[in-house]
Scaffold this active site. Structure first.
Site, short mmCIF file in Angstrom:
data_model
loop_
_atom_site.label_atom_id
_atom_site.label_comp_id
_atom_site.label_asym_id
_atom_site.label_seq_id
_atom_site.Cartn_x
_atom_site.Cartn_y
_atom_site.Cartn_z
N HIS A 19 -6.33 -1.22 -3.04
CA HIS A 19 -6.58 -0.12 -3.96
C HIS A 19 -5.29 0.30 -4.67
O HIS A 19 -5.24 0.37 -5.90
CB HIS A 19 -7.16 1.09 -3.21
CG HIS A 19 -8.56 0.87 -2.72
ND1 HIS A 19 -9.63 1.57 -3.23
CD2 HIS A 19 -9.07 0.05 -1.77
CE1 HIS A 19 -10.74 1.19 -2.61
NE2 HIS A 19 -10.41 0.28 -1.72
N ASP A 119 -8.65 6.88 -7.80
CA ASP A 119 -9.32 5.84 -7.02
C ASP A 119 -10.81 6.12 -6.98
O ASP A 119 -11.26 7.28 -7.11
CB ASP A 119 -8.76 5.83 -5.60
CG ASP A 119 -9.30 4.70 -4.75
OD1 ASP A 119 -8.73 3.62 -4.79
OD2 ASP A 119 -10.33 4.91 -4.06
#
Length: 491
Positions: A19, A119
């Site tokens: 991520h 995110d």
């Protein structure tokens, strides 16, 4: 007259490398492309485990030394939720606890804020950005197919009245072939779980963002991306613009190591140097992939019987020190004890044809090697993109997260992989006969179409990021949108 201050992109990534690094590498392209200038401010959450914290700090040190205009703002620590019902539930709730600190950090920026880039697990913080009057972008580190599913999930929730695992038939996700229920991502299989509830909420938050940045390319996933763009994913409500800027891969470190005359090649690469072209099947299962002894026995039997050359990265089970039972699911494997895990005589019988590597291996460099002809992979999106970048066909062995959907897309939609039947009810167990069949198919004549499609996708990936390619054009559009939207945050 003084020049106006440079707008900054404020990034809030989840702490996992897949991520954090894909978001950061994507936004670094805006710094490196020239033209309109930005800086990057990375908001650093303290991860919930010591090992994850160490890895994040390593990334921070490396990026701080890069010479790019990247700043780091460490957010105050928060107490993790003690009653999380699953991995995704824990991650989403833990990140959401940082919302007041994110608001204070963005509000206190000494320069205009181009956007708050979130995110996917932090998507509900679009409300924080809206309250401060700054644009918000969700960064999709997974596939366009996963994006289409997340946006369409509220529709499926309404029209499918039983649990997805009870459904007799297939699910229709716009832009994809009909999806068997067993190919759904792990967090959305059980409609009664808190993990599923979070994914319903996250997809809704995506729709409230200014835009979505995706680590994919138009030519890789034309169906799902078109379905989102033309409104089929969420009927009756236009989705935010999607900017497919991928594939975003950090290939420089591997290339520099390979080209360096001062460093000998990694032992895995040196072994590959002695193998014929496209003769080796590479087995590697990501930073959290490991198997119980019974599964190891099945893999050894399959490799020994199929007779193909192999390079197998075999990791041992997590220890309590490495994060076993970590609340965020980051149970990192340990270095394997080959004497304990492998059947007696296996290494002797496969000597010269196979290499079992018991610790970290340079996956990107291995996939780039001409001796590698196929990849048995857990199907994490970063690994998939690395494989496609080098034109390597795959046999996906999904283990967790969205990997079952990735495997379905690779086989049924992209055609770059051969199927491998996993038993989800037995913790994704694969019998030796099934793995043997898949490897023979992948490396033999039956895998010819997958190899041809993988070679096509290699060209698609590389053309997309060239000057004037589809991803380069998306990056230009994103740069213009960010520059036009940059504003001082308001309280």
């Amino acid at each position: 007259m003084a020049a106006p201050p440079t707008p900054t992109l404020v990034l809030l990534p989840e702490w996992g490398a897949g991520h954090l690094m894909s978001m950061l590498e994507s936004c670094k392209r805006l710094l490196l492309r020239g033209g309109r200038a930005f800086s990057i401010t990375l908001l650093v959450m303290r991860p919930p485990t010591a090992q994850a914290t160490s890895q994040v700090e390593e990334h921070v040190r490396r990026e701080a030394a890069s010479g790019l205009d990247i700043r780091f703002h460490r957010l105050p620590a928060v107490d993790p939720p003690a009653d999380a019902a699953g991995v995704e539930d824990f991650i989403a709730r833990y990140i959401q606890l940082h919302a007041p600190h994110v608001r204070d950090a963005v509000a206190g920026m000494p320069c205009p804020v181009a956007a708050l880039v979130l995110d996917l697990f932090a998507a509900p913080m679009v409300d924080v950005a809206r309250g401060l009057g700054v644009p918000s972008y969700v960064f999709m580190s997974s596939t366009g197919a996963m994006l289409a599913l997340m946006l369409h999930l509220p529709v499926l929730h309404r029209v499918v009245t039983v649990g997805f695992d009870e459904l007799d038939g297939e699910l229709h996700v716009p832009g994809l072939p009909p999806v068997p229920p067993e190919c759904l991502p792990c967090p959305v299989v059980d409609k009664k779980s808190p993990n599923y509830t979070w994914f319903l909420r996250l997809g809704g938050s995506f729709m409230d963002a200014t835009g979505i940045i995706a680590n994919t390319a138009d030519g890789l996933e034309p169906g799902p991306l078109a379905a989102v763009a033309d409104g089929r994913a969420v009927p009756g409500r236009p989705a935010p613009p999607v900017y497919p800027v991928g594939p975003v891969l950090s290939l420089g470190s591997s290339a520099s190591k390979k080209d360096s005359s001062s460093e000998p090649p990694h032992q895995c690469v040196a072994w590959l140097d002695a193998q014929p072209p496209a003769s080796v099947v590479f087995l590697c299962f990501g930073s959290m992939g490991w198997f119980e002894p019974a599964q190891v026995v099945e893999i050894t039997a399959a490799l020994e019987r199929c007779g193909h050359r192999f390079l197998w990265v075999l990791r041992g089970p997590p220890s309590s020190k490495s994060g076993a039972g970590a609340p965020d699911g980051s149970e990192h494997p340990t270095d394997a004890s080959l004497e304990e895990l492998l059947p007696e005589g296996f290494l002797r019988r496969t000597e010269g044809k196979g290499l079992v590597w018991p610790t970290w291996a340079p996956q990107k460099e291995i996939l780039a090697h001409p001796a590698v002809g196929g990849f048995v992979t857990h199907g994490g999106w970063n690994s998939v993109l690395e494989s496609l970048w080098h034109g390597i066909p795959m046999a996906p062995w999904p283990l967790y997260a969205e990997q079952h959907l990735n495997a379905f897309e690779l086989v049924a939609d992209m055609g770059v992989a051969v199927p491998l039947k996993v038993d989800r009810k037995r913790d994704n167990f694969v019998e030796a006969t099934e793995l043997e069949r898949a490897v023979r198919c992948l490396m033999g004549e039956e895998g010819r179409k997958a190899r041809e499609k993988a070679a096509e996708m290699r060209d698609v990936c590389r053309k997309a990021v060239e000057n004037g390619g589809s991803s380069d054009a998306a990056l230009q559009r994103l740069s213009e949108a960010l520059h036009d939207g940059a504003v001082p945050p308001t309280i």
